[in-house]
Design a protein around this motif. Sequence first.
Motif, PDB file in Angstrom:
ATOM      1  N   ALA A  46      63.098  28.002  53.555  1.00  0.00           N
ATOM      2  CA  ALA A  46      63.838  28.942  54.391  1.00  0.00           C
ATOM      3  C   ALA A  46      63.327  28.978  55.829  1.00  0.00           C
ATOM      4  CB  ALA A  46      63.771  30.340  53.783  1.00  0.00           C
ATOM      5  N   ASP A  47      62.110  28.489  56.048  1.00  0.00           N
ATOM      6  CA  ASP A  47      61.548  28.446  57.399  1.00  0.00           C
ATOM      7  C   ASP A  47      61.978  27.200  58.173  1.00  0.00           C
ATOM      8  OD1 ASP A  47      60.159  30.839  57.050  1.00  0.00           O
ATOM      9  OD2 ASP A  47      58.486  29.805  56.076  1.00  0.00           O
ATOM     10  N   GLY A  48      62.694  26.301  57.528  1.00  0.00           N
ATOM     11  CA  GLY A  48      63.148  25.081  58.187  1.00  0.00           C
ATOM     12  C   GLY A  48      62.119  23.976  58.213  1.00  0.00           C
ATOM     13  N   THR A  49      61.165  24.015  57.276  1.00  0.00           N
ATOM     14  CA  THR A  49      60.111  22.995  57.224  1.00  0.00           C
ATOM     15  C   THR A  49      60.017  22.407  55.815  1.00  0.00           C
ATOM     16  OG1 THR A  49      58.406  24.636  56.696  1.00  0.00           O
ATOM     17  CG2 THR A  49      58.815  24.197  59.019  1.00  0.00           C
ATOM     18  N   PRO A  51      60.450  19.214  54.188  1.00  0.00           N
ATOM     19  CA  PRO A  51      60.467  18.796  55.597  1.00  0.00           C
ATOM     20  C   PRO A  51      61.590  19.500  56.353  1.00  0.00           C
ATOM     21  CG  PRO A  51      61.636  17.203  54.284  1.00  0.00           C
ATOM     22  CD  PRO A  51      61.158  18.262  53.322  1.00  0.00           C
ATOM     23  N   ASN A  52      61.704  19.194  57.662  1.00  0.00           N
ATOM     24  CA  ASN A  52      62.744  19.859  58.455  1.00  0.00           C
ATOM     25  C   ASN A  52      64.143  19.361  58.100  1.00  0.00           C
ATOM     26  OD1 ASN A  52      62.568  17.343  59.607  1.00  0.00           O
ATOM     27  ND2 ASN A  52      62.041  18.061  61.660  1.00  0.00           N
ATOM     28  N   ILE A  53      64.250  18.146  57.571  1.00  0.00           N
ATOM     29  CA  ILE A  53      65.505  17.647  57.008  1.00  0.00           C
ATOM     30  C   ILE A  53      65.201  17.105  55.620  1.00  0.00           C
ATOM     31  CG2 ILE A  53      67.394  15.983  57.208  1.00  0.00           C
ATOM     32  CD1 ILE A  53      67.077  16.118  60.217  1.00  0.00           C
ATOM     33  N   LEU A  54      65.559  17.872  54.610  1.00  0.00           N
ATOM     34  CA  LEU A  54      65.337  17.461  53.225  1.00  0.00           C
ATOM     35  C   LEU A  54      66.482  16.604  52.712  1.00  0.00           C
ATOM     36  CD1 LEU A  54      63.834  17.674  50.474  1.00  0.00           C
ATOM     37  CD2 LEU A  54      65.206  19.734  50.047  1.00  0.00           C
ATOM     38  N   SER A  55      67.718  17.021  53.006  1.00  0.00           N
ATOM     39  CA  SER A  55      68.903  16.304  52.534  1.00  0.00           C
ATOM     40  C   SER A  55      69.968  16.345  53.614  1.00  0.00           C
ATOM     41  CB  SER A  55      69.436  16.936  51.244  1.00  0.00           C
ATOM     42  OG  SER A  55      70.546  16.224  50.744  1.00  0.00           O
ATOM     43  N   GLU A  56      70.620  15.206  53.813  1.00  0.00           N
ATOM     44  CA  GLU A  56      71.638  15.108  54.865  1.00  0.00           C
ATOM     45  C   GLU A  56      72.872  14.395  54.318  1.00  0.00           C
ATOM     46  OE1 GLU A  56      71.699  14.265  59.578  1.00  0.00           O
ATOM     47  OE2 GLU A  56      70.728  12.717  58.358  1.00  0.00           O
ATOM     48  N   LEU A  57      74.019  15.017  54.524  1.00  0.00           N
ATOM     49  CA  LEU A  57      75.312  14.444  54.127  1.00  0.00           C
ATOM     50  C   LEU A  57      76.097  14.073  55.365  1.00  0.00           C
ATOM     51  CD1 LEU A  57      76.519  14.274  51.122  1.00  0.00           C
ATOM     52  CD2 LEU A  57      74.504  15.732  51.400  1.00  0.00           C
ATOM     53  N   LYS A  58      76.625  12.862  55.362  1.00  0.00           N
ATOM     54  CA  LYS A  58      77.488  12.417  56.449  1.00  0.00           C
ATOM     55  C   LYS A  58      78.787  11.888  55.868  1.00  0.00           C
ATOM     56  CE  LYS A  58      73.865  11.101  59.763  1.00  0.00           C
ATOM     57  NZ  LYS A  58      73.318   9.986  60.587  1.00  0.00           N
ATOM     58  N   TYR A  59      79.901  12.382  56.400  1.00  0.00           N
ATOM     59  CA  TYR A  59      81.228  11.886  56.047  1.00  0.00           C
ATOM     60  C   TYR A  59      81.775  11.183  57.282  1.00  0.00           C
ATOM     61  CZ  TYR A  59      80.694  15.217  52.218  1.00  0.00           C
ATOM     62  OH  TYR A  59      80.223  15.906  51.133  1.00  0.00           O
ATOM     63  N   ASN A 266      69.567  28.272  35.112  1.00  0.00           N
ATOM     64  CA  ASN A 266      68.610  29.195  34.490  1.00  0.00           C
ATOM     65  C   ASN A 266      68.591  30.554  35.159  1.00  0.00           C
ATOM     66  OD1 ASN A 266      67.288  28.673  36.890  1.00  0.00           O
ATOM     67  ND2 ASN A 266      65.539  27.620  35.956  1.00  0.00           N
ATOM     68  N   GLY A 267      69.492  30.751  36.139  1.00  0.00           N
ATOM     69  CA  GLY A 267      69.597  32.029  36.824  1.00  0.00           C
ATOM     70  C   GLY A 267      68.809  32.126  38.116  1.00  0.00           C
ATOM     71  N   VAL A 268      67.990  31.131  38.424  1.00  0.00           N
ATOM     72  CA  VAL A 268      67.195  31.152  39.652  1.00  0.00           C
ATOM     73  C   VAL A 268      68.090  30.867  40.849  1.00  0.00           C
ATOM     74  CG1 VAL A 268      65.308  30.038  40.909  1.00  0.00           C
ATOM     75  CG2 VAL A 268      65.084  30.506  38.461  1.00  0.00           C
ATOM     76  N   ARG A 269      67.856  31.580  41.940  1.00  0.00           N
ATOM     77  CA  ARG A 269      68.584  31.360  43.191  1.00  0.00           C
ATOM     78  C   ARG A 269      67.582  30.906  44.254  1.00  0.00           C
ATOM     79  NH1 ARG A 269      71.748  31.491  39.773  1.00  0.00           N
ATOM     80  NH2 ARG A 269      73.540  32.893  39.533  1.00  0.00           N
ATOM     81  N   GLN A 270      67.676  29.661  44.660  1.00  0.00           N
ATOM     82  CA  GLN A 270      66.784  29.112  45.666  1.00  0.00           C
ATOM     83  C   GLN A 270      67.423  29.212  47.046  1.00  0.00           C
ATOM     84  OE1 GLN A 270      66.001  25.109  44.325  1.00  0.00           O
ATOM     85  NE2 GLN A 270      64.435  25.777  42.877  1.00  0.00           N
ATOM     86  N   VAL A 271      66.641  29.644  48.030  1.00  0.00           N
ATOM     87  CA  VAL A 271      67.147  29.810  49.391  1.00  0.00           C
ATOM     88  C   VAL A 271      66.382  28.884  50.318  1.00  0.00           C
ATOM     89  CG1 VAL A 271      67.480  31.405  51.308  1.00  0.00           C
ATOM     90  CG2 VAL A 271      67.770  32.205  48.953  1.00  0.00           C
ATOM     91  N   THR A 272      67.108  28.163  51.145  1.00  0.00           N
ATOM     92  CA  THR A 272      66.512  27.299  52.144  1.00  0.00           C
ATOM     93  C   THR A 272      67.323  27.394  53.433  1.00  0.00           C
ATOM     94  OG1 THR A 272      65.641  25.081  52.570  1.00  0.00           O
ATOM     95  CG2 THR A 272      67.804  25.225  51.538  1.00  0.00           C
ATOM     96  N   ARG A 273      66.868  26.690  54.443  1.00  0.00           N
ATOM     97  CA  ARG A 273      67.544  26.731  55.742  1.00  0.00           C
ATOM     98  C   ARG A 273      68.677  25.711  55.776  1.00  0.00           C
ATOM     99  NH1 ARG A 273      66.255  27.185  61.692  1.00  0.00           N
ATOM    100  NH2 ARG A 273      67.230  25.407  62.717  1.00  0.00           N
TER     101      ARG A 273
END
Length: 292
Positions: A46-49, A51-59, A266-273
């Motif tokens: 959630a802090d943007g680190t 890494p700073n880009i974990l996954s990137e999608l390009k269309y 499993n009901g977990v909600r993960q939050v990221t930037r």
Amino acid sequence: MIKQHILILALILACGFRAHSQEKLQINVASGISIQDFSWSIAGNADGTNPNILSELKYQNIVGLGLSVNGNYKILPKTSVILTIENRQTLSGTGSDIDYQHDNRTTPTYELHFNSSKGGMQHLQTGLAYNLYKNPFVTVDANVSYINTSQTFSMTSSSVPNLDTWYSTRQQGVQVGTSFHTHLGSKLQALATLSYALVDYTGIGNWNLIPTFEHPVSFMQESNGAHYGGSAGLSTKISSRISFYIAGGYFAQQINAGRDRTFLRNGVRQVTRFNGSRAASIGSSLGLQINL
């Protein structure tokens, strides 16, 4: 939404028949083609680190073919109600999905190149237009309107059996714009438009092959941003009430950083930037303008 669009269009046409003798209604019907690039990414936390880009999608090179209907009904000498309905279907496109271990797109851990040849876009715009200036040669109008746009991108690949992943966006907000008409002769006009909008953005993904994710909503991204565009073209009269026009345009969008929520089974909600998204497209259209 399609049923609502049909109902609104029917109301426009009904107003047109009522206003036939007064020539208060203008309807534009056009077919167009567009080519779009669109991308988004998320960080590792959630802090943007990390890494700073974990996954990137390009269309890339998303080719769409569509139909649009625009209505302009004059309610006062200088004020009109405007309504635009557009539907576009995707014909072809490609894309990439890349995950990274370290900052700044270094050390890829996963890479997939896919097709994105299904999907489409629906757009609704309604508001008011006001005539700022008019003389025998030039007309300048300004407008403000509510916009609501939904778009869907697909992900399939011959190298990954049963891959049928979707990413959908919805944007709604307020748009301001202006339009120019310049007479080049008795039958020929030059046309131009400019627009700028502030929008709320929601992105929803359904990653169908990841069993730990919920379906059909695997994750949701929320943010806000802006987009702008412009067009230019020519119009020529083919009768006293009907004109033919051709136009080309450019559109760009920048969505700011926001929040990405992943929904696990499993009901977990993960939050990221959510690092935001970018889009750009060019297009052209052919249409008829009908004055009633």
